[in-house]
Write a protein that holds these residues in place. Sequence first.
Motif: not given
Length: 440
Positions: A34-41, A56-58, A202-206, A378-382
Amino acid sequence: MGGFSWPSEAELNELKKVVAEMAGRTTDDVKVVVSPYRICPLGAHIDHQGGAVSAMTINKGILLAFVRSGNPEMVLRSAQFGGEVRFRVDESNHPKKVAKAEEVFNANGSTKLEEECCWGRYARGAAYALKSKGNILNQGIIGLISGSSGLDSSGLSSSAAVGLAYLLALENANNISISPTDNIEYDRLIENEYLGLNNGILDQSAILLSKQGCLTFMDCKTKEYKLVNPSNLKENDVNGVPKSYKILLACSGLKHALTSDTGYNRRVSECREAARVLLDDAGKHEVDAVLSNVEREVYEAHKDKLEPLLARRAEHYFSENMRVMKGVEAWASGRMDDFGKLITASGRSSIDNYECGCKPLIELYEVLLRAPGVLGARFSGAGFRGCCIALVDSDKASEAASFVKNEYNKLEPELVGNITQEAAVLICESGDGARVIASP
């Protein structure tokens, strides 16, 4: 927070059944990553400069059902793409710049050069990363990978989620014990070295470190992190009951591959160029040119030496770093309204100073800000495609989702036509980090 469970038992059973049939095993033999997506507030576009970030992961993401193959061969299928990827984990493997085009096997056994089936390169990248650090791989996997149904995952770090899923599966199959911090580095090798994307960690860490209900804070320069609980929600209490929040994912309908676009890597270079100017002007010629090596006082004293474009990039970095620090304080004390305002300010700086986004994404961002119950967006990701995120009052989440669907459709009906109705705006919750689930 309450809410539906992910992955559901039905999802797990369906994937296990397919893999059991592929491998000639029983479903009890099948494990699932199980490998969740992440958001970066908060912390947009500053991880690659060693800045502070939050994430945080969702409860949406990647599922990889697998069994050991019993030999070095990898046999992989995707629920979203056709074809079957095959290779051996003990064969030579090279980064993108020198790698040959990957071969994908059709159902009839013929081969063709990889086109849309480029999903297989992440598995190759995982094997490459593990072996490049001295790990011996003698077991491949037979597996089926699947993303959350109907969701355009661009902007949610789906690439990192996929890479980590393959890493965890290969490590499990080969009885290799790797710490989360080492896996952060391994996935960085997949993305930076193997695929050629100049992103940060960031992505991997979250995805690896997050816990449900917590905000993950990380200093990307020192790699230190902490999980922050909203311990005091008094300011949001309603009759003594803490007001809860949910996360909206609003899809734009835009699709564009990040690694084929020069915008992301160009902005990374511009940030480094700004750092070089500031450090040189301060007489720090030997210091590595990343903005985290520029002290705030040095920036304030020498920022007038930056040309306008570089000045905007530096301003985004320093203002965003400050928003992260303020955001962690707001989150820890339960001031979700203040946290939301910082998210919105982050989105505005991404548009004005970092100059990412495009007309449809900016329109979607503005629609979210007008939606009932939305605390910040806000935008998510790049920010070059994909979706926007918003923090929303739980009680108004459904109303806000309907509002965003209707209003965005008025502005971009053609793009909305690219999105399935159920996935146009999703109501999500925070979730746990990546893990391997074995059959009970």
